[in-house]
Design an enzyme around this catalytic site. Structure first.
Site, short mmCIF file in Angstrom:
data_model
loop_
_atom_site.label_atom_id
_atom_site.label_comp_id
_atom_site.label_asym_id
_atom_site.label_seq_id
_atom_site.Cartn_x
_atom_site.Cartn_y
_atom_site.Cartn_z
N GLY A 48 0.87 -1.18 0.00
CA GLY A 48 0.00 0.00 0.00
C GLY A 48 0.90 1.22 0.00
O GLY A 48 1.82 1.32 0.83
N ALA A 49 0.65 2.14 -0.95
CA ALA A 49 1.61 3.22 -1.19
C ALA A 49 2.02 4.01 0.07
O ALA A 49 3.21 4.12 0.37
CB ALA A 49 1.05 4.15 -2.27
N ASP A 242 -1.58 4.71 -6.29
CA ASP A 242 -0.13 4.53 -6.08
C ASP A 242 0.66 5.69 -6.63
O ASP A 242 1.76 6.00 -6.16
CB ASP A 242 0.34 3.22 -6.71
CG ASP A 242 -0.03 2.08 -5.80
OD1 ASP A 242 -1.19 1.64 -5.87
OD2 ASP A 242 0.80 1.68 -4.97
O1 MRU Z 1 0.46 -3.99 -4.51
P1 MRU Z 1 -0.13 -3.23 -3.35
O2 MRU Z 1 -0.91 -4.10 -2.43
O3 MRU Z 1 0.92 -2.41 -2.64
O4 MRU Z 1 -1.13 -2.23 -4.04
C1 MRU Z 1 -1.88 -1.37 -3.24
C2 MRU Z 1 -2.82 -0.50 -3.99
O5 MRU Z 1 -2.93 -0.57 -5.18
C3 MRU Z 1 -3.55 0.52 -3.18
O6 MRU Z 1 -4.81 0.77 -3.71
C4 MRU Z 1 -2.74 1.83 -3.19
O7 MRU Z 1 -1.40 1.58 -2.83
C5 MRU Z 1 -3.31 2.84 -2.29
S1 MRU Z 1 -3.15 2.37 -0.61
C6 MRU Z 1 -3.90 3.56 0.33
#
Ligand code: MRU
Length: 358
Positions: A48-49, A242
């Protein structure tokens, strides 16, 4: 407001909840070496970013603290190596690079105020900065939640994608923060949660997180999204991001783009909730966002069990939703609407409260 904590700074090191093992096991690891923190990001112990940004900030602080360097020059050189290690973990989430730059800035500032002599003070300042990054996430998510809640329906279904919750931000969550605040305000929402293949962040993480908080949800498979949007019962979609380009094009978990196309077809408002640190004003459009390609085994296997023969596989972790499909972008500074080229520039400005509201 209760929400799970995916990461914590402790004197002995960085403590993380292992998201790979949820929902069946709740296991925490303590990392004492910055290289372990970097590996934890790559291997999705934390994801999650915004949470990746917090982990990187803490990892950089850990690296500086564990360093044996005895001069500021050596420590500065080591900081570069540490930051380089983190910059190679996940390429799409711009919060990672934001956090690295912020920690480099904190180092410069600490060296300046310590007069270049007091290494212990510099090390301590880095730890404080990482803790500050973490603390800010909580306040930022609450602000996003307040702005976004006003855009949610009074009752009925809303849809999200992946996990943009507390697990993904180390705060309340962005998309799920909006839903949490809306629920707290008395809105009667039920969240449609697509499972989010291949890594199942929806089924494993969002379903678990919402259940922990007692927020009603219905788990669906990714190929049910169109069916449910067609019912006319979904009042809004809210997802995280992201990386958001200067024109509003948004990279988010794979599957977000087709969801936005379907939302347009069925007149469902499509909202992106993200902190200002997710804006990448250095790139003009989504074309320039690097898309992470992950291991084929995430597609050919589910939880270690092979479900496909040995064939060629594609596994882009993110897709890009064009700005024209996005109803509004909710940040901690307000709600930006088209033309995003102008509103996001104002949003990214240094002063709080800029950008259009509501
Ligand atoms: O591959 P991930 O699980 O890191 O991807 C996460 C996402 O795509 C989320 O929607 C994004 O990071 C926003 S988190 C608040």
């Amino acid at each position: 407001m209760h929400s799970v904590e995916p990461i914590k700074w402790k004197d002995e090191g960085v403590v993380m909840l292992d998201q790979r093992r949820l929902p069946t096991e709740v296991v925490y690891h303590t990392y004492r070496d910055y290289r372990e923190v970097a590996r934890a990001i790559t291997e999705m112990v934390i994801r999650g970013a915004p949470a990746i940004g917090v982990a990187a900030a803490m990892g950089v602080a850990l690296g500086v603290r564990q360093s044996k360097s005895e001069s500021i020059t050596d420590l500065g050189a080591e900081l570069e190596t540490i930051c380089e290690t983190f910059s190679k973990t996940r390429p799409t989430a711009v919060d990672l690079f934001w956090a690295i730059e912020r920690m480099k800035g904190a180092f410069r500032e600490a060296v300046r105020s310590a007069g270049g002599l007091d290494l212990a003070a510099v090390r301590e300042a880095m730890v404080q900065e990482a803790k500050q990054v973490h603390a800010e996430k909580k306040a930022i998510d609450e602000a996003i939640g307040r702005f976004g809640a006003e855009l949610m329906p009074e009752s009925g279904e809303v849809m999200t994608q992946c996990n943009a919750g507390a697990l993904a931000t180390a705060g309340l969550g962005t998309a799920l923060g909006v839903i949490r605040v809306a629920t707290e305000q008395g809105r009667k929402l039920r969240v449609l949660v697509p499972e989010t293949r291949p890594y199942l962040q929806g089924a494993r993480l969002t379903a678990w997180e919402l259940q922990q908080d007692g927020i009603p949800l219905t788990l669906i498979t990714d190929n049910m999204v169109g069916h449910f949007l067609k019912t006319g019962k979904v009042g809004a979609i809210v997802v995280g991001a992201d990386r958001i380009a200067a024109n509003g094009d948004t990279a988010n978990k794979i599957g977000t783009y087709p969801m936005a196309v379907l939302a347009k077809e069925h007149n469902v408002p499509f909202y992106v909730a993200a902190p200002v640190s997710t804006l990448d004003m250095t790139i003009a459009s989504g074309e320039q966002i690097p898309i992470e390609e992950r291991a084929a085994t995430e597609v050919t296997h589910i939880q270690g069990v092979r479900i496909a023969p040995e064939v060629e596989v594609a596994n882009p972790a993110f897709d890009v939703t064009p700005a024209r499909l996005i109803t509004a972008i909710i940040t901690e500074r307000g709600v930006a609407r088209a033309p995003y080229g102008e509103t996001l520039k104002a949003m990214a400005g240094v002063e709080k409260g800029v950008g259009s509201r509501g």
